[in-house]
Write a protein that holds these residues in place. Structure first.
Motif, PDB file in Angstrom:
ATOM      1  N   LEU A   1       7.841   8.260  -7.170  1.00  0.00           N
ATOM      2  CA  LEU A   1       9.186   7.905  -6.287  1.00  0.00           C
ATOM      3  C   LEU A   1       9.194   6.473  -6.142  1.00  0.00           C
ATOM      4  N   GLY A   2       8.580   5.868  -7.029  1.00  0.00           N
ATOM      5  CA  GLY A   2       8.240   4.327  -7.040  1.00  0.00           C
ATOM      6  C   GLY A   2       9.817   3.704  -7.496  1.00  0.00           C
ATOM      7  N   MET A   3      10.599   4.342  -7.983  1.00  0.00           N
ATOM      8  CA  MET A   3      11.833   3.577  -8.571  1.00  0.00           C
ATOM      9  C   MET A   3      12.896   3.449  -7.222  1.00  0.00           C
TER      10      MET A   3
ATOM     11  N   PHE B   1      15.562   1.158 -13.482  1.00  0.00           N
ATOM     12  CA  PHE B   1      14.675   0.127 -12.811  1.00  0.00           C
ATOM     13  C   PHE B   1      15.509  -1.066 -12.646  1.00  0.00           C
ATOM     14  N   TYR B   2      16.375  -1.451 -13.269  1.00  0.00           N
ATOM     15  CA  TYR B   2      17.396  -2.550 -13.196  1.00  0.00           C
ATOM     16  C   TYR B   2      18.607  -2.300 -12.289  1.00  0.00           C
ATOM     17  N   GLY B   3      18.915  -1.098 -12.175  1.00  0.00           N
ATOM     18  CA  GLY B   3      19.944  -0.593 -11.217  1.00  0.00           C
ATOM     19  C   GLY B   3      19.352  -0.956  -9.786  1.00  0.00           C
ATOM     20  N   MET B   4      18.066  -0.078  -9.289  1.00  0.00           N
ATOM     21  CA  MET B   4      17.591   0.057  -8.359  1.00  0.00           C
ATOM     22  C   MET B   4      17.285  -1.317  -7.868  1.00  0.00           C
ATOM     23  N   SER B   5      16.752  -2.253  -8.731  1.00  0.00           N
ATOM     24  CA  SER B   5      16.235  -3.542  -8.415  1.00  0.00           C
ATOM     25  C   SER B   5      17.603  -4.462  -7.906  1.00  0.00           C
TER      26      SER B   5
ATOM     27  N   LEU C   1       0.971  -1.324   0.060  1.00  0.00           N
ATOM     28  CA  LEU C   1       0.103   0.057  -0.008  1.00  0.00           C
ATOM     29  C   LEU C   1       0.829   1.344   0.096  1.00  0.00           C
ATOM     30  N   ILE C   2       2.078   1.274   0.764  1.00  0.00           N
ATOM     31  CA  ILE C   2       2.939   2.233   0.711  1.00  0.00           C
ATOM     32  C   ILE C   2       3.630   2.578  -0.765  1.00  0.00           C
ATOM     33  N   GLY C   3       3.784   1.173  -1.207  1.00  0.00           N
ATOM     34  CA  GLY C   3       4.326   1.518  -2.558  1.00  0.00           C
ATOM     35  C   GLY C   3       3.488   2.141  -3.580  1.00  0.00           C
ATOM     36  N   LEU C   4       2.119   1.869  -3.610  1.00  0.00           N
ATOM     37  CA  LEU C   4       1.145   2.606  -4.266  1.00  0.00           C
ATOM     38  C   LEU C   4       1.398   4.017  -4.283  1.00  0.00           C
ATOM     39  N   GLY C   5       1.273   4.555  -2.920  1.00  0.00           N
ATOM     40  CA  GLY C   5       1.294   6.001  -2.739  1.00  0.00           C
ATOM     41  C   GLY C   5       2.775   6.603  -3.047  1.00  0.00           C
ATOM     42  N   LEU C   6       3.840   5.703  -2.980  1.00  0.00           N
ATOM     43  CA  LEU C   6       5.181   6.398  -3.785  1.00  0.00           C
ATOM     44  C   LEU C   6       5.233   6.588  -5.212  1.00  0.00           C
ATOM     45  N   TYR C   7       4.282   5.422  -5.930  1.00  0.00           N
ATOM     46  CA  TYR C   7       4.309   5.363  -7.219  1.00  0.00           C
ATOM     47  C   TYR C   7       3.537   6.529  -7.565  1.00  0.00           C
ATOM     48  N   VAL C   8       2.563   6.796  -7.080  1.00  0.00           N
ATOM     49  CA  VAL C   8       1.694   8.007  -7.567  1.00  0.00           C
ATOM     50  C   VAL C   8       2.442   9.294  -7.362  1.00  0.00           C
TER      51      VAL C   8
END
Length: 214
Positions: free
Chosen positions: A159-161, A188-192, A149-156
């Motif tokens: 800040l999801g990356m 994306f791949y770097g942060m993953s 749920l926090i991730g959804l807020g950060l994506y909006v």
């Protein structure tokens, strides 16, 4: 899949982009809620037997490098995630044919599935780290629900990356099917990879340096 298909069928007058519209419906429930929780359940289950009957003592005194214990569990999470992704992709194709989609199957889907698998390894690293520290089976799973749920807020808030649970949303194109730019792919791949390495190091270090309460 059934929930997403039902949403698509009942709102077909609005959702007119065929495969892509269907993906938004099935991917929203799967990638945003169920898949991260399923990863948390797998990680908690993989550590459950070590938390009972003093099995951590048996594992950590076996003639196996401690590093391999953590990495083997992460590899198992990766295998289970890959099977889950393949099963979801198969169901998505079948569902599309079932609801009567006639346009070509989108090639971008394979990229979404693969990036979702990469992001699942980052989430798996976090959840394994939690599951090794917390003896309860339910608590790490509950944390995964809250983190999603926090991730959804950060994506909006764009800040999801920088948050592993949001990477799954981005990688699978759950809320936006726009292609990632080159720098977005690199980030994306770097942060993953960074999250995977960071929590692998932290998990292995804990097994090496901290006494396990069995």
């Amino acid at each position: 899949m059934l929930i997403g298909c039902a949403n698509y069928v009942f709102n077909r007058g609005i959702l007119q982009n065929e495969w892509y519209s269907l993906w938004t419906q099935v991917g929203l429930f799967y990638g945003e809620f169920f898949f991260p929780v399923l990863i948390g359940i797998c990680c908690a289950f993989l550590c459950r037997f070590e938390h009972i009957n003093q099995n951590w003592n048996s594992i950590l005194t076996a003639p196996v490098p401690i590093r391999d214990v953590f990495l083997a569990k992460l590899m198992m999470v990766g295998l289970l995630s890959a099977v889950t992704q393949a099963f979801f992709l198969s169901l998505y194709f079948i569902a599309g044919k079932w609801v009567g989609l006639i346009s070509p199957f989108p090639s971008e889907t394979l990229g979404w599935i693969f990036r979702g698998w990469v992001a699942s390894l980052a989430i798996g690293g976090v959840q394994l780290w939690l599951s090794m520290r917390i003896r309860s089976f339910a608590v790490p799973v509950g944390v995964s629900i809250c983190a999603t749920l926090i991730g959804l807020g950060l994506y909006v808030n764009h800040l999801g990356m920088f948050y592993p649970y949001s990477l799954l949303t981005i990688g699978m194109g759950v809320l936006s099917q726009d292609s990632l730019a080159m720098m977005e792919h690199v980030l994306f791949y770097g942060m993953s990879g960074l999250f995977i390495i960071l929590f692998c190091i932290s998990g292995i270090r804990r097994l090496k340096k901290t006494d396990i309460v069995a």
